[in-house]
Design a protein around this motif. Structure first.
Motif, PDB file in Angstrom:
ATOM      1  N   UNK A   1       4.496  -2.287  18.690  1.00  0.00           N
ATOM      2  CA  UNK A   1       4.974  -3.079  19.860  1.00  0.00           C
ATOM      3  C   UNK A   1       6.124  -3.653  19.337  1.00  0.00           C
ATOM      4  N   UNK A   2       7.378  -3.577  19.990  1.00  0.00           N
ATOM      5  CA  UNK A   2       8.567  -4.242  19.918  1.00  0.00           C
ATOM      6  C   UNK A   2       9.194  -4.295  18.618  1.00  0.00           C
ATOM      7  N   UNK A   3       8.822  -3.271  17.603  1.00  0.00           N
ATOM      8  CA  UNK A   3       9.506  -3.015  16.263  1.00  0.00           C
ATOM      9  C   UNK A   3      10.321  -1.874  16.515  1.00  0.00           C
ATOM     10  N   UNK A   4      11.580  -2.108  15.824  1.00  0.00           N
ATOM     11  CA  UNK A   4      12.476  -1.189  16.006  1.00  0.00           C
ATOM     12  C   UNK A   4      12.829  -0.264  14.788  1.00  0.00           C
ATOM     13  N   UNK A   5      12.065  -0.476  13.849  1.00  0.00           N
ATOM     14  CA  UNK A   5      11.947   0.351  12.694  1.00  0.00           C
ATOM     15  C   UNK A   5      10.621   0.227  11.757  1.00  0.00           C
ATOM     16  N   UNK A   6      10.590   1.155  10.877  1.00  0.00           N
ATOM     17  CA  UNK A   6       9.360   1.282  10.200  1.00  0.00           C
ATOM     18  C   UNK A   6       9.550   1.885   8.821  1.00  0.00           C
ATOM     19  N   UNK A   7       9.416   1.064   7.918  1.00  0.00           N
ATOM     20  CA  UNK A   7       9.782   1.248   6.366  1.00  0.00           C
ATOM     21  C   UNK A   7       8.750   2.367   5.777  1.00  0.00           C
ATOM     22  N   UNK A   8       8.316   3.572   5.833  1.00  0.00           N
ATOM     23  CA  UNK A   8       7.110   4.440   5.646  1.00  0.00           C
ATOM     24  C   UNK A   8       6.511   4.705   6.686  1.00  0.00           C
ATOM     25  N   UNK A   9       5.142   4.301   6.411  1.00  0.00           N
ATOM     26  CA  UNK A   9       4.261   4.823   7.695  1.00  0.00           C
ATOM     27  C   UNK A   9       3.331   3.509   8.104  1.00  0.00           C
ATOM     28  N   UNK A  10       2.263   3.872   8.979  1.00  0.00           N
ATOM     29  CA  UNK A  10       1.459   2.720   9.350  1.00  0.00           C
ATOM     30  C   UNK A  10       0.044   3.240   9.388  1.00  0.00           C
ATOM     31  N   UNK A  11      -0.893   2.917   8.708  1.00  0.00           N
ATOM     32  CA  UNK A  11      -2.294   3.229   8.569  1.00  0.00           C
ATOM     33  C   UNK A  11      -3.059   2.211   9.196  1.00  0.00           C
TER      34      UNK A  11
ATOM     35  N   UNK B   1       0.933  -1.201   0.091  1.00  0.00           N
ATOM     36  CA  UNK B   1      -0.073  -0.021  -0.045  1.00  0.00           C
ATOM     37  C   UNK B   1       0.856   1.148   0.042  1.00  0.00           C
ATOM     38  N   UNK B   2       0.520   2.318  -0.587  1.00  0.00           N
ATOM     39  CA  UNK B   2       1.164   3.599  -0.660  1.00  0.00           C
ATOM     40  C   UNK B   2       0.005   4.808  -0.172  1.00  0.00           C
ATOM     41  N   UNK B   3       0.581   5.821   0.260  1.00  0.00           N
ATOM     42  CA  UNK B   3      -0.189   6.902   0.636  1.00  0.00           C
ATOM     43  C   UNK B   3       0.498   8.105   0.246  1.00  0.00           C
ATOM     44  N   UNK B   4      -0.305   8.957  -0.511  1.00  0.00           N
ATOM     45  CA  UNK B   4       0.211  10.339  -1.136  1.00  0.00           C
ATOM     46  C   UNK B   4      -0.323  11.258  -0.232  1.00  0.00           C
ATOM     47  N   UNK B   5       0.711  12.046   0.242  1.00  0.00           N
ATOM     48  CA  UNK B   5       0.254  13.402   1.034  1.00  0.00           C
ATOM     49  C   UNK B   5       0.873  14.500   0.275  1.00  0.00           C
ATOM     50  N   UNK B   6       0.112  15.230  -0.194  1.00  0.00           N
ATOM     51  CA  UNK B   6       0.511  16.559  -1.299  1.00  0.00           C
ATOM     52  C   UNK B   6       1.120  15.603  -2.435  1.00  0.00           C
TER      53      UNK B   6
ATOM     54  N   UNK C   1       5.502   4.536   1.285  1.00  0.00           N
ATOM     55  CA  UNK C   1       5.225   3.234   1.674  1.00  0.00           C
ATOM     56  C   UNK C   1       4.492   3.052   2.786  1.00  0.00           C
ATOM     57  N   UNK C   2       2.978   2.223   2.914  1.00  0.00           N
ATOM     58  CA  UNK C   2       2.453   2.085   4.040  1.00  0.00           C
ATOM     59  C   UNK C   2       2.262   0.740   4.418  1.00  0.00           C
ATOM     60  N   UNK C   3       1.900   0.379   5.554  1.00  0.00           N
ATOM     61  CA  UNK C   3       1.462  -0.684   6.040  1.00  0.00           C
ATOM     62  C   UNK C   3      -0.117  -0.578   6.820  1.00  0.00           C
ATOM     63  N   UNK C   4      -0.920  -1.292   6.176  1.00  0.00           N
ATOM     64  CA  UNK C   4      -2.352  -1.004   6.432  1.00  0.00           C
ATOM     65  C   UNK C   4      -2.737  -2.162   7.658  1.00  0.00           C
ATOM     66  N   UNK C   5      -3.393  -1.480   8.924  1.00  0.00           N
ATOM     67  CA  UNK C   5      -3.351  -2.279   9.986  1.00  0.00           C
ATOM     68  C   UNK C   5      -5.288  -2.113  10.339  1.00  0.00           C
TER      69      UNK C   5
END
Length: 67
Positions: free
Chosen positions: A26-36, A1-6, A11-15
């Motif tokens: 929880x317990x994650x040490x990185x995030x490549x993009x964003x979480x939705x 998934x991808x999210x466009x802002x302006x 890159x996005x992960x959909x929850x």
């Protein structure tokens, strides 16, 4: 998934399930993009238990970023 802002695409992960939303960062040490998080309109609280990285939270309703 991808999210466009302006004009920027992230890159996005959909929850969307209660389990995914509850686990979140929880317990994650990185995030490549964003979480939705797919949530209904209303009042929500966030508890960042065992979150190992700094986060910014952005609320979007009807394609408008709410401050």
């Amino acid at each position: 998934m991808r999210v466009r802002i302006n004009d920027t695409i992230y890159k996005a992960e959909l929850m969307k399930t209660p389990e995914e939303i509850m686990r979140g960062m929880m317990h994650r040490d990185s995030l490549d993009g964003c979480m939705v998080f797919k949530m209904e309109k209303g009042r929500h609280s966030f508890w960042m238990k065992n979150c190992l990285i700094n986060l910014d939270i952005v609320f979007v309703l009807n394609n408008i970023i709410n401050k």
